[in-house]
Design a protein around this motif. Structure first.
Motif, PDB file in Angstrom:
ATOM      1  N   GLU A  75      -7.808   3.457  -2.672  1.00 59.89           N
ATOM      2  CA  GLU A  75      -7.906   2.097  -2.881  1.00 59.89           C
ATOM      3  C   GLU A  75      -6.530   1.660  -2.997  1.00 59.89           C
ATOM      4  OE1 GLU A  75     -10.123  -0.174  -2.400  1.00 59.89           O
ATOM      5  OE2 GLU A  75     -11.456   1.271  -1.486  1.00 59.89           O
ATOM      6  N   GLN A  76      -5.972   2.544  -3.756  1.00 68.79           N
ATOM      7  CA  GLN A  76      -4.464   2.107  -4.079  1.00 68.79           C
ATOM      8  C   GLN A  76      -3.484   1.932  -2.927  1.00 68.79           C
ATOM      9  OE1 GLN A  76      -2.727   4.605  -7.046  1.00 68.79           O
ATOM     10  NE2 GLN A  76      -0.797   3.303  -7.368  1.00 68.79           N
ATOM     11  N   LEU A  77      -3.376   2.868  -2.283  1.00 63.91           N
ATOM     12  CA  LEU A  77      -2.736   3.248  -1.028  1.00 63.91           C
ATOM     13  C   LEU A  77      -3.139   1.961   0.059  1.00 63.91           C
ATOM     14  CD1 LEU A  77      -2.819   6.806  -0.234  1.00 63.91           C
ATOM     15  CD2 LEU A  77      -0.943   5.591  -1.220  1.00 63.91           C
ATOM     16  N   SER A  78      -4.569   1.729  -0.099  1.00 56.87           N
ATOM     17  CA  SER A  78      -5.005   0.805   1.082  1.00 56.87           C
ATOM     18  C   SER A  78      -4.317  -0.654   0.769  1.00 56.87           C
ATOM     19  CB  SER A  78      -6.312   0.660   1.453  1.00 56.87           C
ATOM     20  OG  SER A  78      -6.734   2.098   1.860  1.00 56.87           O
ATOM     21  N   LYS A  79      -4.598  -0.885  -0.576  1.00 57.60           N
ATOM     22  CA  LYS A  79      -3.998  -2.209  -1.012  1.00 57.60           C
ATOM     23  C   LYS A  79      -2.512  -2.537  -0.871  1.00 57.60           C
ATOM     24  CE  LYS A  79      -8.061  -3.241  -4.007  1.00 57.60           C
ATOM     25  NZ  LYS A  79      -8.360  -3.272  -5.449  1.00 57.60           N
ATOM     26  N   SER A  80      -1.915  -1.389  -1.306  1.00 58.20           N
ATOM     27  CA  SER A  80      -0.442  -1.456  -1.265  1.00 58.20           C
ATOM     28  C   SER A  80       0.044  -1.861   0.190  1.00 58.20           C
ATOM     29  CB  SER A  80       0.248  -0.181  -1.690  1.00 58.20           C
ATOM     30  OG  SER A  80       1.523  -0.197  -1.885  1.00 58.20           O
ATOM     31  N   TYR A  81      -0.675  -1.062   1.098  1.00 58.10           N
ATOM     32  CA  TYR A  81      -0.204  -1.206   2.532  1.00 58.10           C
ATOM     33  C   TYR A  81      -0.454  -2.561   3.006  1.00 58.10           C
ATOM     34  CZ  TYR A  81      -0.251  -0.538   7.661  1.00 58.10           C
ATOM     35  OH  TYR A  81      -0.131  -0.766   8.931  1.00 58.10           O
ATOM     36  N   ALA A  82      -1.691  -3.087   2.593  1.00 60.43           N
ATOM     37  CA  ALA A  82      -2.452  -4.570   3.091  1.00 60.43           C
ATOM     38  C   ALA A  82      -1.433  -5.510   2.592  1.00 60.43           C
ATOM     39  CB  ALA A  82      -3.724  -4.569   2.745  1.00 60.43           C
ATOM     40  N   TYR A  83      -0.839  -5.415   1.304  1.00 63.70           N
ATOM     41  CA  TYR A  83       0.218  -6.274   0.639  1.00 63.70           C
ATOM     42  C   TYR A  83       1.348  -6.016   1.225  1.00 63.70           C
ATOM     43  CZ  TYR A  83      -4.165  -7.314  -2.115  1.00 63.70           C
ATOM     44  OH  TYR A  83      -5.309  -7.814  -2.588  1.00 63.70           O
ATOM     45  N   GLY A  84       1.585  -5.069   2.073  1.00 62.36           N
ATOM     46  CA  GLY A  84       3.155  -4.897   2.559  1.00 62.36           C
ATOM     47  C   GLY A  84       3.914  -4.363   1.379  1.00 62.36           C
ATOM     48  N   LEU A  85       3.492  -3.522   0.482  1.00 66.79           N
ATOM     49  CA  LEU A  85       4.382  -3.125  -0.697  1.00 66.79           C
ATOM     50  C   LEU A  85       4.776  -1.565  -0.343  1.00 66.79           C
ATOM     51  CD1 LEU A  85       2.231  -4.402  -3.867  1.00 66.79           C
ATOM     52  CD2 LEU A  85       4.109  -5.333  -2.851  1.00 66.79           C
ATOM     53  N   SER A  86       4.000  -0.914   0.639  1.00 70.74           N
ATOM     54  CA  SER A  86       4.519   0.380   0.981  1.00 70.74           C
ATOM     55  C   SER A  86       3.938   0.757   2.179  1.00 70.74           C
ATOM     56  CB  SER A  86       4.128   1.439  -0.229  1.00 70.74           C
ATOM     57  OG  SER A  86       2.733   1.399  -0.082  1.00 70.74           O
ATOM     58  N   LYS A  87       4.429   1.678   2.918  1.00 71.41           N
ATOM     59  CA  LYS A  87       3.934   2.222   4.155  1.00 71.41           C
ATOM     60  C   LYS A  87       4.189   3.577   4.394  1.00 71.41           C
ATOM     61  CE  LYS A  87       4.760   1.605   9.194  1.00 71.41           C
ATOM     62  NZ  LYS A  87       5.519   0.687  10.036  1.00 71.41           N
ATOM     63  N   ILE A  88       3.229   4.368   4.577  1.00 75.24           N
ATOM     64  CA  ILE A  88       3.421   5.790   4.836  1.00 75.24           C
ATOM     65  C   ILE A  88       3.915   6.031   6.523  1.00 75.24           C
ATOM     66  CG2 ILE A  88       2.371   8.121   4.788  1.00 75.24           C
ATOM     67  CD1 ILE A  88       0.767   7.027   2.598  1.00 75.24           C
ATOM     68  N   TYR A  89       5.112   6.522   6.538  1.00 71.56           N
ATOM     69  CA  TYR A  89       5.487   7.045   7.979  1.00 71.56           C
ATOM     70  C   TYR A  89       5.193   8.335   8.473  1.00 71.56           C
ATOM     71  CZ  TYR A  89       8.560   2.927   7.897  1.00 71.56           C
ATOM     72  OH  TYR A  89       8.651   1.350   8.205  1.00 71.56           O
ATOM     73  N   GLU A  90       5.126   9.242   7.327  1.00 69.73           N
ATOM     74  CA  GLU A  90       4.799  10.649   7.829  1.00 69.73           C
ATOM     75  C   GLU A  90       4.213  11.334   6.813  1.00 69.73           C
ATOM     76  OE1 GLU A  90       6.452  13.321   6.660  1.00 69.73           O
ATOM     77  OE2 GLU A  90       8.150  12.682   5.563  1.00 69.73           O
ATOM     78  N   MET A  91       3.697  12.525   7.137  1.00 72.86           N
ATOM     79  CA  MET A  91       3.141  13.431   6.042  1.00 72.86           C
ATOM     80  C   MET A  91       3.017  14.878   6.638  1.00 72.86           C
ATOM     81  SD  MET A  91      -0.479  12.978   3.700  1.00 72.86           S
ATOM     82  CE  MET A  91       0.204  11.489   3.333  1.00 72.86           C
ATOM     83  N   VAL A  92       3.331  15.903   5.887  1.00 71.59           N
ATOM     84  CA  VAL A  92       3.375  17.233   6.512  1.00 71.59           C
ATOM     85  C   VAL A  92       2.759  18.215   5.501  1.00 71.59           C
ATOM     86  CG1 VAL A  92       5.908  17.550   5.721  1.00 71.59           C
ATOM     87  CG2 VAL A  92       4.865  18.970   7.273  1.00 71.59           C
ATOM     88  N   ILE A  93       2.219  19.268   6.022  1.00 68.30           N
ATOM     89  CA  ILE A  93       1.392  20.083   4.923  1.00 68.30           C
ATOM     90  C   ILE A  93       2.326  21.525   5.354  1.00 68.30           C
ATOM     91  CG2 ILE A  93      -0.822  21.317   4.356  1.00 68.30           C
ATOM     92  CD1 ILE A  93      -2.126  19.135   5.837  1.00 68.30           C
TER      93      ILE A  93
END
Length: 904
Positions: A75-93
């Motif tokens: 929920e925190q990540l989704s709201k942050s993306y929706a409001y334009g506060l942050s964006k995840i460009y990549e992720m690696v394991i």
């Protein structure tokens, strides 16, 4: 027979990427391997923002056990993306093969930089010693955890399983952080610990009767009685146990499924632990590549040259002058190359830091993402104060004596060899020397016409070079230097400069509407080659000569004026320089910044680059440089006068591309502020930019353009210890000690303080020692082994305490042992309380007793109480912890009903 073609690397694991991304992946992967990166195969998956947020909430793993905390993070990540506060460009394991995720909405440039970023991450995962013991099949293991926990939920209920997971997650920091390479072993059974714990079984005549004669319920009951008897007889553990989760696994009265859940939580905690083990050490590898230009009062100097010459210089940090106290270079490092929207380019080691547009925040290159805004530095007007000397002598004709000297033989041997006689073992060397000798017959005429050689590169010489590089050419075969222009006045100006500077008469002729000035002189050609100019067709190789970069402002202005006269434009669109040379466009942009001129560097069709100056910067260009050609100067004046006011210029820029590579890197250390401007960006140096300076006093002879005087990155105060600052200074100290031999028994046993102060064995082992530390040490053993009392005294590292009477922090202790102990405490548990199990059968009533290793930082009472309740959930009997509150030793207990305190 056809030659066998070289086979490209074919990845073991293929993906279902779209065709364009699959082709891009293959190119970047091959490029990364060509640079020497060594990584596991990488599987890329393309996800939309919702899917990527889901994976991010799960810590990068697509399959995790169900738990409410993952939903909260989503929920925190989704709201942050929706409001334009942050964006995840990549992720690696960190797995083998490694899995990486691409965001569907990224443009192709973003996907490229993400893939390059991922391959570098995987290279680090594979080769760093503190990741060596991690489970490379953790993706499968996480999926197994999910399956097992779902099975337990079906069998025992959601509430019961989730309550146990809640308890475990509140305890997952209670592991042994001092053992990053710990080998996970099976919990020892009761029989392993004590022979008396072996359960006595009834004798079975036949093996198939074993399970009937000794059923599991019977054996469990027997073991339970033995456990109770042993707990009555002895205390355990024999030694304090820091890994509380392991202790609970071994001794808590858990059911099999509960023990399994605790084991899974502990395994995941250890998996994620190594990423925090090397923060200080990693901070030390920040440098830029050799060609990075820095401004000094001797002009723009490439970083590689500055470091190689170890020039003692002074710098300007934007407010005052500072000393450059040392230099450093490191071979074959992983690098990140960032490009801004204006075309500024900077390449450096992965954690070389640059200043962001807020003027306060520093960010590592490998942490930058497309869209991040960085500060741009310009307007320093820092130039060389002296003309560059022309240190050049005409080359003479070589003789056979020169050939003999080059080959290391006698003249007689050369003559015999040249005549065809059998020669000695030096035949190859003689042939090579003779090849140069014979070539001069065509390169050098029998008579060479002398020219006047200017003693220094003055304004006229600068203009000559600007014209020549802009619209000129140097013929290697015909030995002619020519200039072509559509304006007769420019051709005549070039002609006049030839006579003024070299006493050579150039001819000017009109040819198909163009004016061509030319002069023949082999000596002038040699001189220009010695100054770095190219011969033959070389439009894409042109750049600003080193002599211009090191010249005073007036010479640089004359050079740029002539260059823009040749290849520049002035008009309604401002000022534009067109060039086929990528390097030329970069260097000119950097030079303009020193004038305070902000420009944009853009690629054009047919591999042409434009350096574009607009607005207020165009007025600065008019005032500082201008055009020598009247028609262009009038257009520039018209452009400026047509505008009554100019918009405020934004001296910040947006990162648009990020690429990975490998290169030799270099840096300098600046006293106090630790910053410098290079290629227009403001850079921060940590240890690997440098080492401690030598005992010689530096001269105030050069200045590097630095900016942003106040740096919070390495600031320290009594309320906090900055690990980056400590790592920086300690690395310097180590290199100086190992260079001078200030280590070992002889040095330690020396009682003469004067002799110790002068101690210098000139061993030069500093860099070797630094690389050994980088390869093998963690932050904890780094501080433990190399922090010294002398270092603490020199850098005023004391233990501070708050004085209520004076209402300020004061030095509480200068004792080295206490200072070092506090450092180790903070690094060992990342600031978490250090807790250990001291008794599993306290007061002979099965109570679990923990001890808080108090290092001046007390437990948060409410957190401690909740943790005790969660421990009770697992231990099923009273639990307590020894700690200190208000300088009073206490035991805080929880018996399943209430929290109680007891003074010790």
């Amino acid at each position: 027979m056809k030659k066998k073609e070289a086979q490209k690397y074919v990845p073991k694991y293929m993906t279902s990427l779209p065709k364009d991304l699959a082709e891009l992946k293959a190119q970047i992967e091959q490029h990364a391997r060509d640079y020497g990166l060594d990584f596991y195969d990488v599987i890329f998956e393309v996800l939309d923002w919702n899917q990527l947020n889901e994976v991010a909430a799960y810590g990068g793993f697509p399959n995790r056990y169900p738990h409410w905390r993952f939903g909260m993070e989503y929920e925190q990540l989704s709201k942050s993306y929706a409001y334009g506060l942050s964006k995840i460009y990549e992720m690696v394991i960190n797995t083998d093969p490694s899995y990486a995720y691409l965001l569907y909405s990224n443009n192709i440039v973003d996907q490229k930089l993400v893939m390059a970023h991922v391959y570098a991450h995987v290279d680090f995962f594979k080769n760093n010693v503190y990741f060596a013991h991690t489970n490379r099949k953790m993706l499968d293991e996480m999926a197994n955890h999910k399956t097992r926990i779902l099975g337990y939920i079906d069998k025992f209920g959601q509430d019961r399983v989730e309550s146990l997971i809640d308890a475990c997650l509140s305890l997952d920091s209670l592991i042994d952080y001092h053992a990053p390479a710990i080998k996970r072993r099976r919990p020892p059974s009761m029989e392993d610990q004590d022979p008396r714990r072996a359960v006595k079984k009834l004798h079975a005549e036949r093996p198939y009767l074993e399970k009937f004669i000794n059923p599991k319920a019977f054996l469990d009951e027997q073991r339970k009685h033995l456990d109770e008897e042993m707990q009555q007889e002895r205390h355990f553990p024999e030694h304090p146990e820091k890994d509380v989760l392991r202790f609970l696994l071994e001794y808590a009265p858990l059911e099999a499924w509960e023990r399994d859940v605790v084991s899974m939580m502990r395994e995941e905690a250890y998996y994620f632990m190594p990423q925090g083990q090397t923060k200080i050490l990693n901070e030390g590898w920040a440098c830029v590549t050799s060609g990075t230009l820095v401004n000094t009062d001797r002009g723009l100097i490439p970083m590689g040259e500055l470091v190689s010459n170890r020039q003692g210089i002074a710098i300007h940090d934007g407010q005052q002058r500072q000393d450059v106290i040392d230099w450093a270079s490191f071979s074959d490092r992983e690098t990140v190359c960032v490009t801004t929207r204006r075309g500024l380019v900077l390449e450096g080691s992965t954690n070389h830091r640059v200043l962001l547009d807020d003027g306060r925040t520093w960010k590592q290159l490998d942490e930058l993402h497309a869209g991040d805004r960085v500060a741009v530095s310009g307007g320093a007007n820092l130039w060389s104060s002296e003309y560059v000397d022309v240190d050049w002598e005409p080359r003479g004709r070589r003789t056979l004596t020169d050939v003999a000297g080059d080959a290391g033989v006698s003249l007689w041997t050369v003559i015999r060899h040249r005549a065809g006689s059998v020669c000695s073992r030096s035949a190859t060397a003689i042939d090579a020397a003779l090849a140069t000798y014979d070539a001069q017959a065509t390169l050098l005429p029998s008579r060479r016409y002398e020219i006047a050689v200017p003693s220094a590169v003055n304004e006229s010489f600068g203009a000559f070079l600007g014209y020549l590089i802009g619209d000129g050419h140097i013929s290697a075969v015909k030995r002619t230097i020519g200039f072509t222009s559509g304006d007769e006045v420019q051709a005549e100006r070039f002609q006049a400069l030839c006579e003024e500077l070299f006493e050579l008469k150039a001819t000017v002729r009109q040819d198909e509407g163009r004016y061509r000035a030319s002069v023949s002189s082999e000596m002038l050609r040699d001189l220009l080659e010695a100054m770095g100019l190219h011969t033959g067709p070389c439009a894409r190789e042109k750049t600003v000569p080193p002599a211009i970069l090191r010249s005073p402002k007036s010479v640089v202005s004359a050079f740029l004026r002539a260059l823009f006269d040749s290849d520049g434009y002035a008009g309604p669109h401002g000022v534009i320089l067109s060039t086929a040379s990528t390097e030329m466009s970069k260097v000119v942009q950097t030079l303009l910044l020193n004038f305070g001129i902000l420009s944009t560097r853009r690629p054009q069709p047919k591999d042409i680059w434009h350096v574009h100056v607009l607005g207020r910067s165009a007025k600065v260009f008019l005032d500082e440089i201008g055009f020598g050609l009247d028609r262009k100067q009038r257009r520039l004046v018209g452009y400026v006068e047509d505008r009554k006011w100019f918009k405020r210029e934004d001296w910040a820029d947006e990162i648009v591309t990020i690429e990975r590579g490998r290169a030799d890197v270099y840096d300098i250390t600046v006293d106090e502020t630790h910053r410098y401007c290079a290629h227009g960006l403001i850079n921060h140096n940590s240890y690997w930019h440098s080492t401690i300076m030598t005992r010689k006093v530096l001269k105030d002879s050069e200045v590097i353009d630095y900016a942003d005087h106040h740096s919070g990155t390495v600031a320290m105060g009594p309320t906090r210890i900055n690990p980056y600052k400590i790592g920086l200074e300690l690395f310097r100290d180590i290199e100086e000690r190992w260079n001078k031999g200030r280590f070992g028994r002889e040095y330690e046993e020396c009682d003469d303080m004067v002799e110790k102060a002068k101690w210098d064995k000139k061993l030069g082992l500093g860099r070797e020692k630094i690389f050994e530390i980088r390869r093998l040490y963690s932050d904890v053993n780094f501080i433990d082994e190399f922090l010294t009392a002398e270092f603490c005294q020199k850098h005023r590292l004391f233990i501070y305490a708050y004085n209520l009477t004076t209402d300020q922090y004061e030095v509480a202790s200068r004792e080295f042992d206490k200072i070092k102990k506090q450092f180790l405490f903070q690094l060992t548990n990342f600031g978490q309380p250090m807790i250990e199990v001291v008794e599993g059968n306290h007061a002979n009533r099965g109570e679990l007793m923990l001890r808080h290793i108090h290092e001046g930082v007390g437990l948060k009472y409410d957190y401690a109480c909740e943790t005790l309740k969660n421990l009770f959930t697992i231990w099923r009997r009273p639990v307590g912890i020894e700690t200190i509150y208000d300088n009073v030793k206490k035991v805080v207990r929880y018996d399943g009903e209430e929290i109680k305190e007891e003074r010790l």
